[in-house]
Design a protein around this motif. Structure first.
Motif: not given
Lengths: 225, 164
Positions: A163-168, B48-56
């Motif tokens: 989700r946040d796009g951080l690298s390993t 992807r949709m579900l993970l993005q939905a957890t963004r605040t």
């Protein structure tokens, strides 16, 4: 000599290192300046893992308390913000470990609105789902329930990497894990999440009504939002 | 575009989103005619949709939070410093002290109990402590055998025979 910077009002602003030195020497106000400087950042780091404001506040308090207790371990010359972020992410990880983990997740665990959202989403072609930018509360609720079934490590790497796009390497640095450990975790986390998603996809085959809603104009429910 | 290419693109998109327009169109065309890739793409898109939905959104905390954190740190400062290794040392010392006291008590009780038992019964107690029940039984009945009616009669008969 410790560097100091000048702000626009030509007022001397002590840098992080000086504030740490002064805190270690017993200056109570110096640490309070650090709290004010980084409180918002820590609060929003907690927000990456927890939606509830109370939980974010607890994590923020815990982070600064731990930072204060470990202030003597901060190395001069290193970024104080980065050092603090490591403590914050680890505080979030500890909280994830304390939370009760759901064992299973099925369609029956979803509320009516969440189920409707899922059916409508699945009625669209996959390519459109990829393009979709709109976020919804229902999707967030489904995601929360789904992520709650993962182990704390899996949940953490999925959020930070996918989700946040951080690298390993960045995740490894934050958590004090080796890169191989992060990669193995990531592999297991994806497999665990995909297994649950496949089960959900099989169970939530879109009905013809949902297909019609997805193909037609936006539903009244969506308009109401 | 092969299925392998499509999946490689999708895997990257699932994380960072699609950027190249030509690539997107090629993937879209492939997905329309490949049900297997379409199924896989659906899974990744949903993830992807579900993970993005957890963004605040980035927000400011309640202003009172800073004061609460500072107050908590001040309370912490008021407490005596008790670093980790000192805590470990104190814990180890308390464990060692407790073990020594327990050991002394056990030895003392053992000596006291032995002193209270008549010397003739010490063997019996020792046998019991060692769970040697047959030996304990032998010791209990050893004295009684001498007063047994048959053994007394037997001794009298033997004595009269000898006197003859």
């Amino acid at each position: 000599m410790v560097a100091e910077t000048r702000n626009s009002a030509s007022e001397l602003v002590p840098d992080d290192e000086e504030l740490v030195e002064r805190s270690l020497a017993g200056d109570a106000e110096a640490f309070e300046v650090l709290v004010k400087r980084y409180g918002r950042t820590v609060y929003n780091v907690a927000g990456r893992f927890f939606r509830q404001p109370e939980m974010r506040e607890d994590i923020t308090q815990e982070t600064f308390l731990k930072a204060y207790q470990a202030l003597h371990t901060y190395r001069r010359g290193a970024s104080f913000e980065r050092w603090l972020m490591k403590i914050a992410v680890n505080a979030c990880y500890d909280e994830l470990r304390r939370m009760k983990r759901r064992r299973e997740f099925s369609l029956a665990d979803l509320a009516e609105d969440e189920r409707v959202w899922l059916e409508e989403a699945l009625a669209k072609p996959a390519f459109e789902l990829f393009e979709q930018q709109q976020q919804s509360e229902d999707a967030a609720a489904v995601a929360e329930k789904l992520l709650a079934t993962l182990s704390p490590e899996d949940r953490l790497v999925m959020l930070l990497y996918e989700r946040d796009g951080l690298s390993t390497a960045e995740i490894g640095d934050l958590m004090g894990w080796s890169r191989s450990k992060v990669k193995i975790r990531l592999f297991r986390a994806r497999r665990a999440l995909d297994k649950r998603l496949r089960r959900l996809l099989r169970a939530a085959r879109p009905t013809s009504a949902a297909k019609a809603r997805a193909e037609g104009p936006p539903s009244r429910r969506a308009e109401g939002r | 575009m092969t299925c392998r290419d499509v999946r490689r693109h999708l895997m990257a998109w699932a994380r960072i989103g699609a950027e190249d327009r030509a690539e997107r169109e090629a993937v879209r065309a492939h997905l329309r005619q490949c049900p297997s890739c379409e199924e896989e793409a659906r899974l990744w898109a949903l993830r992807r949709m579900l993970l993005q939905a957890t963004r605040t959104d980035v927000v400011d905390p309640d202003p009172s939070l800073y004061a609460r954190v500072s107050a908590q740190v001040r309370r912490q400062r008021a407490r005596p410093v008790f670093p980790f290794w000192e805590a470990v040392r104190a814990f180890s010392a308390s464990i060692a002290l407790t073990a020594t006291i327990v050991l002394i008590l056990l030895v003392g009780v053992n000596i006291y109990v032995h002193q209270q038992i008549p010397s003739g019964r010490r063997d019996f107690v020792s046998a019991l402590m060692e769970r040697n029940f047959s030996e304990a039984e032998r010791l209990v009945f050893a004295g009684e055998e001498e007063l047994n009616q048959d053994s007394v009669l037997g001794a009298l008969v033997a004595e009269s025979r000898e006197s003859r």
